[in-house]
Write a protein that holds these residues in place. Structure first.
Motif, short mmCIF file in Angstrom:
data_model
loop_
_atom_site.label_atom_id
_atom_site.label_comp_id
_atom_site.label_asym_id
_atom_site.label_seq_id
_atom_site.Cartn_x
_atom_site.Cartn_y
_atom_site.Cartn_z
N LEU A 36 6.84 -9.36 2.09
CA LEU A 36 6.23 -8.46 2.96
C LEU A 36 5.91 -9.14 4.19
O LEU A 36 5.82 -8.71 5.28
CB LEU A 36 5.09 -7.87 2.40
CG LEU A 36 5.49 -6.65 1.16
CD1 LEU A 36 4.20 -6.28 0.69
CD2 LEU A 36 6.26 -5.54 1.79
N LEU A 96 6.05 -11.15 -3.80
CA LEU A 96 6.26 -9.90 -3.27
C LEU A 96 5.41 -9.93 -2.07
O LEU A 96 5.79 -9.37 -0.80
CB LEU A 96 5.88 -8.54 -3.88
CG LEU A 96 6.57 -8.13 -5.23
CD1 LEU A 96 6.00 -7.28 -5.85
CD2 LEU A 96 7.88 -7.69 -4.79
N VAL A 105 2.29 -1.04 4.03
CA VAL A 105 3.53 -0.88 3.25
C VAL A 105 2.99 -1.52 1.71
O VAL A 105 2.46 -2.48 1.60
CB VAL A 105 4.53 -1.91 3.79
CG1 VAL A 105 5.76 -1.90 2.82
CG2 VAL A 105 5.12 -1.33 5.04
N THR A 106 3.43 -0.75 0.71
CA THR A 106 3.05 -1.20 -0.69
C THR A 106 4.29 -1.34 -1.31
O THR A 106 5.07 -0.41 -1.38
CB THR A 106 1.99 -0.29 -1.27
OG1 THR A 106 0.73 -0.10 -0.71
CG2 THR A 106 1.86 -0.65 -3.01
N ASN A 107 4.67 -2.63 -1.80
CA ASN A 107 5.98 -3.14 -2.53
C ASN A 107 5.64 -3.14 -4.00
O ASN A 107 4.79 -4.00 -4.19
CB ASN A 107 6.31 -4.22 -1.84
CG ASN A 107 7.70 -4.40 -2.41
OD1 ASN A 107 8.49 -3.80 -3.19
ND2 ASN A 107 8.50 -5.82 -2.05
N SER A 108 6.33 -2.56 -4.68
CA SER A 108 5.84 -2.33 -6.27
C SER A 108 7.25 -2.77 -6.95
O SER A 108 8.53 -2.30 -6.58
CB SER A 108 5.42 -0.86 -6.96
OG SER A 108 4.22 -1.01 -6.38
N SER A 133 0.90 -5.44 -0.81
CA SER A 133 0.57 -4.65 0.25
C SER A 133 0.41 -5.61 1.60
O SER A 133 0.00 -6.72 1.29
CB SER A 133 -0.51 -3.61 0.03
OG SER A 133 -0.07 -2.91 -1.08
N VAL A 137 13.12 -0.53 6.48
CA VAL A 137 13.22 -0.79 5.03
C VAL A 137 14.33 0.11 4.28
O VAL A 137 14.72 -0.51 3.38
CB VAL A 137 11.78 -1.03 4.17
CG1 VAL A 137 10.91 -1.86 4.88
CG2 VAL A 137 11.30 0.41 4.25
N THR A 175 2.71 -5.73 -7.75
CA THR A 175 2.68 -5.09 -6.56
C THR A 175 1.96 -5.68 -5.47
O THR A 175 0.94 -6.73 -5.60
CB THR A 175 1.69 -3.69 -6.76
OG1 THR A 175 2.16 -2.98 -7.63
CG2 THR A 175 1.48 -3.10 -5.52
N GLY A 182 12.50 -0.73 -7.98
CA GLY A 182 11.75 -1.34 -6.84
C GLY A 182 11.34 0.13 -5.81
O GLY A 182 11.97 0.81 -5.91
N GLU A 183 9.97 -0.13 -5.48
CA GLU A 183 9.57 1.05 -4.62
C GLU A 183 8.67 0.58 -3.44
O GLU A 183 7.75 -0.23 -3.74
CB GLU A 183 8.67 2.06 -5.58
CG GLU A 183 8.23 3.22 -4.77
CD GLU A 183 7.41 4.21 -5.76
OE1 GLU A 183 7.70 5.24 -5.92
OE2 GLU A 183 6.17 3.87 -6.18
N LEU A 184 9.08 1.21 -2.44
CA LEU A 184 8.18 0.84 -1.20
C LEU A 184 7.64 2.24 -0.75
O LEU A 184 8.13 3.37 -0.62
CB LEU A 184 9.19 0.27 -0.01
CG LEU A 184 9.80 -0.88 -0.16
CD1 LEU A 184 11.08 -1.06 0.68
CD2 LEU A 184 8.68 -2.06 0.09
#
Length: 154
Positions: free
Chosen positions: A137, A133, A101-104, A6, A20, A4, A88-90
């Motif tokens: 970002l 990641l 924004v948190t990208n996992s 951010s 996005v 993750t 993937g999840e934003l």
């Protein structure tokens, strides 16, 4: 393997989500992604599928993406298939100055060697994935955040 990262972006959450959640824009900020094509379903909606070229380790292969969540303006998720599977999840959260924004990602191995690496070097691999990641970002932020006034005037 999960990772993750951010970042804060100086744009309203609705603007960041619009960018996005347009899968074609992945080529602008996700490292290795190019030639994104809509394949089926309503564009940018749950169930829509896309393909892209994905280049890593000097090889280019096809990836397939399916949108699994499109909850404007706070959550967007995809499942990817290709040389390696991933989810993937934003997550986007409004802040006083814009959007957090948190990208996992939860990525699977692309072969026995990578699976062994994930097992033996889990902490190192997780940090490497989180760093990647974070780089993506940062590119996203540069892509959609307004340029400072000193860069605009020239």
């Amino acid at each position: 393997m999960q990772a993750t990262a951010s970042i804060d972006i100086d744009r309203p959450v609705q603007d960041v989500y619009a960018y996005v959640s347009s899968v074609e824009n992945m080529a602008n900020w996700v490292d290795g992604v190019s030639n994104v094509q809509h394949v089926s379903g309503e564009p940018d909606e749950v169930g829509a599928t896309y393909t892209s070229d994905y280049t890593y380790s000097g090889r280019t292969t096809e990836m397939t993406y399916e949108i699994t969540a499109a909850e404007s303006p706070n959550r967007f998720a995809v499942v990817g298939r290709g040389p390696f599977p991933f989810e993937g999840e934003l997550l986007l959260t409004a802040t006083p100055s814009g959007t957090r924004v948190t990208n996992s990602i939860d990525a699977g191995a692309d072969g026995r060697f990578t699976k062994a690496m994930f097992t033996v070097f889990r902490p190192v691999m997780r940090r490497m994935m989180a760093r990647q990641l974070g780089k993506e970002l940062t590119i996203l932020k540069r892509s959609i955040e307004p340029a400072p006034p000193s860069e605009v005037a020239a």
